[in-house]
Design a protein around this motif. Structure first.
Motif, PDB file in Angstrom:
ATOM      1  N   ASN A 104     105.600 131.773 -83.514  1.00 36.05           N
ATOM      2  CA  ASN A 104     106.018 132.193 -82.315  1.00 36.05           C
ATOM      3  C   ASN A 104     104.477 132.270 -81.964  1.00 36.05           C
ATOM      4  OD1 ASN A 104     105.033 135.127 -80.872  1.00 36.05           O
ATOM      5  ND2 ASN A 104     104.388 136.332 -83.195  1.00 36.05           N
ATOM      6  N   GLY A 105     104.286 132.340 -80.975  1.00 34.03           N
ATOM      7  CA  GLY A 105     103.672 132.015 -79.276  1.00 34.03           C
ATOM      8  C   GLY A 105     103.539 130.875 -78.454  1.00 34.03           C
ATOM      9  N   ILE A 106     102.629 130.412 -77.862  1.00 39.39           N
ATOM     10  CA  ILE A 106     103.014 128.943 -77.326  1.00 39.39           C
ATOM     11  C   ILE A 106     102.313 128.058 -77.623  1.00 39.39           C
ATOM     12  CG2 ILE A 106     103.236 128.270 -74.850  1.00 39.39           C
ATOM     13  CD1 ILE A 106     103.418 130.556 -73.974  1.00 39.39           C
ATOM     14  N   ILE A 107     102.344 126.082 -77.603  1.00 39.48           N
ATOM     15  CA  ILE A 107     102.186 125.544 -77.980  1.00 39.48           C
ATOM     16  C   ILE A 107     101.545 124.594 -76.658  1.00 39.48           C
ATOM     17  CG2 ILE A 107     101.950 123.447 -79.091  1.00 39.48           C
ATOM     18  CD1 ILE A 107     103.727 124.816 -81.154  1.00 39.48           C
ATOM     19  N   GLU A 108     100.400 125.318 -76.134  1.00 42.57           N
ATOM     20  CA  GLU A 108     100.121 125.158 -74.749  1.00 42.57           C
ATOM     21  C   GLU A 108     100.380 123.047 -74.686  1.00 42.57           C
ATOM     22  OE1 GLU A 108      96.671 127.041 -73.875  1.00 42.57           O
ATOM     23  OE2 GLU A 108      97.883 128.554 -73.695  1.00 42.57           O
ATOM     24  N   ASN A 109      99.333 122.234 -75.191  1.00 44.66           N
ATOM     25  CA  ASN A 109      99.766 120.497 -75.045  1.00 44.66           C
ATOM     26  C   ASN A 109     101.082 120.077 -75.985  1.00 44.66           C
ATOM     27  OD1 ASN A 109      98.952 121.569 -78.088  1.00 44.66           O
ATOM     28  ND2 ASN A 109      97.558 119.500 -78.741  1.00 44.66           N
ATOM     29  N   HIS A 110     102.235 121.278 -75.623  1.00 43.20           N
ATOM     30  CA  HIS A 110     103.520 120.468 -76.812  1.00 43.20           C
ATOM     31  C   HIS A 110     103.726 119.258 -75.338  1.00 43.20           C
ATOM     32  CE1 HIS A 110     106.507 122.430 -73.455  1.00 43.20           C
ATOM     33  NE2 HIS A 110     105.406 123.374 -73.502  1.00 43.20           N
ATOM     34  N   GLU A 111     103.373 118.992 -74.526  1.00 41.28           N
ATOM     35  CA  GLU A 111     104.024 118.084 -73.490  1.00 41.28           C
ATOM     36  C   GLU A 111     103.520 116.677 -73.836  1.00 41.28           C
ATOM     37  OE1 GLU A 111     103.654 119.479 -69.658  1.00 41.28           O
ATOM     38  OE2 GLU A 111     105.541 120.858 -69.772  1.00 41.28           O
ATOM     39  N   VAL A 112     101.748 116.754 -74.047  1.00 36.43           N
ATOM     40  CA  VAL A 112     101.248 115.731 -74.348  1.00 36.43           C
ATOM     41  C   VAL A 112     101.623 114.965 -76.037  1.00 36.43           C
ATOM     42  CG1 VAL A 112      99.141 114.474 -74.832  1.00 36.43           C
ATOM     43  CG2 VAL A 112      99.296 116.591 -73.453  1.00 36.43           C
ATOM     44  N   MET A 151      99.617 121.030 -93.155  1.00 40.02           N
ATOM     45  CA  MET A 151     100.198 122.297 -91.893  1.00 40.02           C
ATOM     46  C   MET A 151      98.784 122.214 -91.125  1.00 40.02           C
ATOM     47  SD  MET A 151     101.618 124.398 -90.264  1.00 40.02           S
ATOM     48  CE  MET A 151     102.889 125.133 -91.326  1.00 40.02           C
ATOM     49  N   ARG A 152      97.340 121.940 -92.576  1.00 40.12           N
ATOM     50  CA  ARG A 152      96.533 121.948 -91.865  1.00 40.12           C
ATOM     51  C   ARG A 152      95.892 120.628 -90.824  1.00 40.12           C
ATOM     52  NH1 ARG A 152      94.830 124.794 -96.742  1.00 40.12           N
ATOM     53  NH2 ARG A 152      95.278 123.170 -97.859  1.00 40.12           N
ATOM     54  N   ALA A 153      96.684 119.826 -91.280  1.00 36.47           N
ATOM     55  CA  ALA A 153      96.229 118.558 -89.682  1.00 36.47           C
ATOM     56  C   ALA A 153      97.208 118.681 -89.099  1.00 36.47           C
ATOM     57  CB  ALA A 153      96.496 117.098 -90.511  1.00 36.47           C
ATOM     58  N   VAL A 154      98.038 119.362 -88.741  1.00 34.93           N
ATOM     59  CA  VAL A 154      99.097 120.207 -87.810  1.00 34.93           C
ATOM     60  C   VAL A 154      98.349 120.671 -86.354  1.00 34.93           C
ATOM     61  CG1 VAL A 154     101.185 120.370 -86.330  1.00 34.93           C
ATOM     62  CG2 VAL A 154     101.276 118.639 -88.689  1.00 34.93           C
ATOM     63  N   ALA A 155      97.888 122.035 -87.677  1.00 35.24           N
ATOM     64  CA  ALA A 155      97.591 123.244 -86.962  1.00 35.24           C
ATOM     65  C   ALA A 155      95.858 122.874 -85.871  1.00 35.24           C
ATOM     66  CB  ALA A 155      96.627 124.306 -87.908  1.00 35.24           C
ATOM     67  N   ARG A 156      95.175 121.691 -86.985  1.00 33.94           N
ATOM     68  CA  ARG A 156      93.598 121.534 -85.659  1.00 33.94           C
ATOM     69  C   ARG A 156      94.513 120.591 -84.117  1.00 33.94           C
ATOM     70  NH1 ARG A 156      92.095 119.701 -91.447  1.00 33.94           N
ATOM     71  NH2 ARG A 156      92.953 117.942 -91.022  1.00 33.94           N
ATOM     72  N   ARG A 157      95.657 120.185 -84.640  1.00 33.16           N
ATOM     73  CA  ARG A 157      95.829 119.052 -83.136  1.00 33.16           C
ATOM     74  C   ARG A 157      96.691 120.565 -82.024  1.00 33.16           C
ATOM     75  NH1 ARG A 157      99.209 113.989 -83.033  1.00 33.16           N
ATOM     76  NH2 ARG A 157      97.854 114.424 -81.440  1.00 33.16           N
ATOM     77  N   LEU A 158      96.770 121.110 -82.667  1.00 34.69           N
ATOM     78  CA  LEU A 158      98.139 122.089 -81.752  1.00 34.69           C
ATOM     79  C   LEU A 158      96.188 122.960 -80.610  1.00 34.69           C
ATOM     80  CD1 LEU A 158     100.662 123.983 -84.074  1.00 34.69           C
ATOM     81  CD2 LEU A 158     100.640 121.633 -82.408  1.00 34.69           C
ATOM     82  N   GLU A 159      96.894 123.490 -79.568  1.00 33.63           N
ATOM     83  CA  GLU A 159      96.469 124.275 -78.265  1.00 33.63           C
ATOM     84  C   GLU A 159      97.425 125.780 -78.319  1.00 33.63           C
ATOM     85  OE1 GLU A 159      94.680 121.560 -75.433  1.00 33.63           O
ATOM     86  OE2 GLU A 159      94.283 120.668 -76.676  1.00 33.63           O
ATOM     87  N   GLY A 160      96.356 126.374 -77.950  1.00 32.20           N
ATOM     88  CA  GLY A 160      97.689 127.473 -77.448  1.00 32.20           C
ATOM     89  C   GLY A 160      97.677 128.363 -78.337  1.00 32.20           C
ATOM     90  N   ALA A 161      98.549 129.856 -78.541  1.00 38.36           N
ATOM     91  CA  ALA A 161      98.477 130.723 -79.226  1.00 38.36           C
ATOM     92  C   ALA A 161      99.296 130.751 -80.118  1.00 38.36           C
ATOM     93  CB  ALA A 161      98.095 131.977 -78.801  1.00 38.36           C
ATOM     94  N   PHE A 162      99.719 131.117 -82.213  1.00 39.17           N
ATOM     95  CA  PHE A 162     101.134 130.269 -82.687  1.00 39.17           C
ATOM     96  C   PHE A 162     100.468 131.016 -83.754  1.00 39.17           C
ATOM     97  CE2 PHE A 162      97.628 126.935 -82.650  1.00 39.17           C
ATOM     98  CZ  PHE A 162      97.287 126.392 -83.841  1.00 39.17           C
ATOM     99  N   THR A 163     101.614 131.058 -84.325  1.00 40.24           N
ATOM    100  CA  THR A 163     101.687 131.499 -85.335  1.00 40.24           C
ATOM    101  C   THR A 163     103.137 130.842 -86.092  1.00 40.24           C
ATOM    102  OG1 THR A 163     101.509 133.989 -85.744  1.00 40.24           O
ATOM    103  CG2 THR A 163     102.429 133.196 -87.380  1.00 40.24           C
ATOM    104  N   LEU A 164     103.089 129.551 -86.999  1.00 39.56           N
ATOM    105  CA  LEU A 164     103.857 129.155 -87.167  1.00 39.56           C
ATOM    106  C   LEU A 164     104.178 129.192 -88.876  1.00 39.56           C
ATOM    107  CD1 LEU A 164     104.487 126.363 -86.220  1.00 39.56           C
ATOM    108  CD2 LEU A 164     103.050 124.680 -87.113  1.00 39.56           C
TER     109      LEU A 164
END
Ligand code: M6R
Length: 618
Positions: A104-112, A151-164
């Protein structure tokens, strides 16, 4: 917007899938256009996902049943990136099928991230921002060796608002969740645990819940719940008991949730007052954890909110300024922080929200606190982000509101903000104790008056049905009747997809009167003739002005107001009520009108097109 469920139990059984489907059914109110579920057992992961309503997914599951399992994650999707198709529905699986995620949310750096993964040879299946998380997690799992660390490693890389949420083939007795800004709560069971985007997801199974904070990762097994920050530092979450019971979120014999919630309104007002009046009739607000010294020093109040909540805030502005003599502004939350607002340590910000998860309001709260303002949330959902991120939460006790269009929350928000205003007036001495007491007595009488208006619903329904082909309706009000007019118009737009506009009646002659033509329907909210009579006289003139130009005048007026009858095609009577409390009764005929008209048009009043109950993106 997107609804999320995660479940883990001890043994392979049908329960994970059953819990997921029950949760998705209860989460439908958030608004969605596709749904999906993935189950995990020792043999691996199996999933189903479909565009359309939940029945489409259920038919798919009937045709192609999923195996017994220990864990499941499920999702209702409200499309943002990529259309509402089967392929874009969640869950999303990694290429090797080792990991499944819902988001839920938007991963803002998904294009990169997508580019990086594509260069490494990953073939994408969907157009979503979410899919990058599935591929990143599968890779991180290989590197880290377990899903929580991955999950912690990936969460640190994601920008934006998210619940994963994620499950992995390697351990089917474990579900991991990560949250940044988007909502996620934990449900505590016996030999089973739950994750949900809100408590509705698991309320049928447990009312014991844990609040999660910003940037946290939670790992649930049947016996344990472990919470850390994104770097693995342990966190102790706060446990609370949800005071909504599961039956509160069912229709209870009404044809729609909205019908039920309109009928719940006397209770919503009554329950919001409950426990806040001492036996002697004095006002106590124990949960207002803001120092009395600060409340005395406040020189400005800013109400921030969106939609219906902003109209409740506008009603409150009139009352607070009258009772407390504190300048009070109402700002739409999404405009607030971009308008360079003048807020500081002497500003009290009142954030009004039913869901407690409206992203625009969350961002406005953060901005206000950065400027030094204290924030009191008037909020309906316990443990929600807005309740947690504010300095104090003053709960409305409307119970769960399921229909997308807000009704009972509006009345509860007016009631709670009024209590706040009276409390400030009591504290700052701008009202005498007996004056505060008199208003509290009047508020206590309101549930019966709201009930009286609901009891007269047949005549409103009959008018609404006869007007099902109307193309435009205007709403006029003055003073507290102005936000009521705005709310009436919003209800009709949302539910019946009809052009509707609310105006301050005095504004009519400055432009909107050009809209009046033969047969134009105009609702007019008339203040009590016992109010400042000038207000009443002026609105009578407005009725005559539109009537003289051919409008159909549909009037909400106080019983015994003989003056209005001769200018009105129809009058909907409300019981005599002090001017400032009148919105609590005046809005009810407008809610019933919109609901009945939409029903007559054959529309889905609980889930109108394009709308989501909790707007969790900016
Ligand atoms: O959950 P919130 O009270 O923060 O939601 C604010 C608005 O999104 C909400 O009131 C919306 O306008 C409703 N659909 C109105 O019926």
């Amino acid at each position: 917007m997107c609804g999320i469920i995660g479940y883990v139990g001890r043994e392979d059984s049908p329960r994970p899938l059953a819990v997921a489907i029950e949760a998705l059914t209860r989460l439908q109110y958030r608004g969605y256009d596709s749904a999906g579920v993935v189950v995990a057992n020792a043999a691996g992961l199996a999933f189903a996902k479909k565009a359309g309503k939940l029945e489409v997914l259920e038919a798919e599951l009937e045709a192609h049943p999923l195996p017994l399992a220990t864990a499941a994650i499920g999702h209702t999707r409200w499309a943002t990136h990529g259309g509402p198709t089967d392929v874009n529905a969640h869950p999303h699986l990694s290429e090797d099928g080792s990991v499944a995620v819902v988001h839920n949310g938007i991963i803002e750096n998904h294009e990169v991230l997508r580019l990086e993964l594509a260069e490494a040879g990953v073939q994408f299946r969907s157009q979503t921002d979410t899919e990058v998380a599935a591929h990143l997690l599968a890779r991180a799992l290989v590197e880290e060796g377990n899903l929580p660390d991955a999950m912690r490693a990936v969460a640190r890389r994601l920008e934006g608002a998210f619940t994963l949420l994620a499950v992995a083939r390697e351990n089917p007795r474990l579900v991991v969740g990560a949250r940044r800004t988007s909502p996620l709560v934990v449900g505590l069971g016996d030999g089973e645990n739950f994750l949900g985007s809100d408590v509705a997801a698991f309320i049928a199974s447990t009312n014991r819940a844990l609040e999660l904070g910003q940037d946290q990762v939670v790992t649930i097994t049947p016996e344990t719940v472990v919470v850390t920050d994104f770097f693995g530092q342990p966190v102790t979450p706060r446990q609370y008991t949800v005071d909504w019971d599961a039956s509160a979120a069912v229709k209870g014999g009404y044809p729609t949730f909205m019908d039920k919630e309109i009928h719940d309104q006397p209770d919503a007002v009554r329950d919001t007052l409950l426990g806040r009046l001492t036996p002697a009739g004095l006002l106590t607000l124990d949960e207002l954890h803001v120092s009395e010294a600060l409340l005395r020093s406040v020189d400005k109040i800013v109400v921030i909110a969106c939609g219906t909540a902003s109209y409740a805030g506008t009603v409150a502005k009139y009352a607070i300024e009258h009772w407390c003599r504190i300048p009070t502004e109402v700002a739409l939350a999404h405009e607030f922080r971009y308008s360079d607002p003048v807020v500081n340590e002497k500003t009290l910000v009142v954030a009004v929200s039913q869901s407690g998860e409206t992203m625009d309001t969350i961002m406005a709260i953060r901005h206000a606190r950065e400027q030094g303002a204290k924030v009191v949330a008037v909020v309906n959902t316990m443990g929600s982000t807005i309740a947690r991120e504010s300095d104090a939460a003053l709960y409305t006790h409307a119970g769960p509101e399921v229909a997308v269009a807000s009704t009972k929350a509006f009345l509860a928000q007016i009631t709670a903000t009024y209590l706040l205003g009276l409390y400030l007036a009591q504290l700052r001495g701008t009202m005498f104790p007996d004056e505060v007491r008199a208003v509290l007595d009047e508020l206590t009488a309101m549930p019966a008056k709201v009930q009286q208006v609901i009891d007269g619903e047949d005549s409103i329904r009959e008018l609404a049905t006869s007007m099902k082909d109307v193309e435009s309706v205007l709403y006029l009000g003055r003073h507290v009747g102005f936000p009521v007019a705005m709310e009436g118009a919003l209800k009709l737009k949302e539910l019946a997809y009809i052009h509707a506009e609310g105006f301050a009646a005095g504004e009519l002659k400055h432009g909107p009167i050009a809209l009046i033509d033969e047969g134009q329907a105009v609702f007019v909210i008339v203040p009590s003739p016992r109010s400042r009579s000038v207000l009443h006289d002026k609105i009578l003139s407005n009725i005559q002005e539109v009537r003289a130009r051919g409008a159909r005048t549909l009037v909400v007026a106080e019983e015994g107001d003989t003056a209005v009858a001769e200018y009105a095609e129809r009058v909907f009577w409300v019981p005599p009520t002090p001017t400032l409390l009148a919105p609590l009764v005046a809005v009810v005929p407008l809610q019933i009108f919109a609901c009945a008209l939409a029903t007559a048009k054959g529309l889905d009043v609980d889930q109108p097109r394009n709308l989501a109950k909790s707007v969790t993106v900016e």
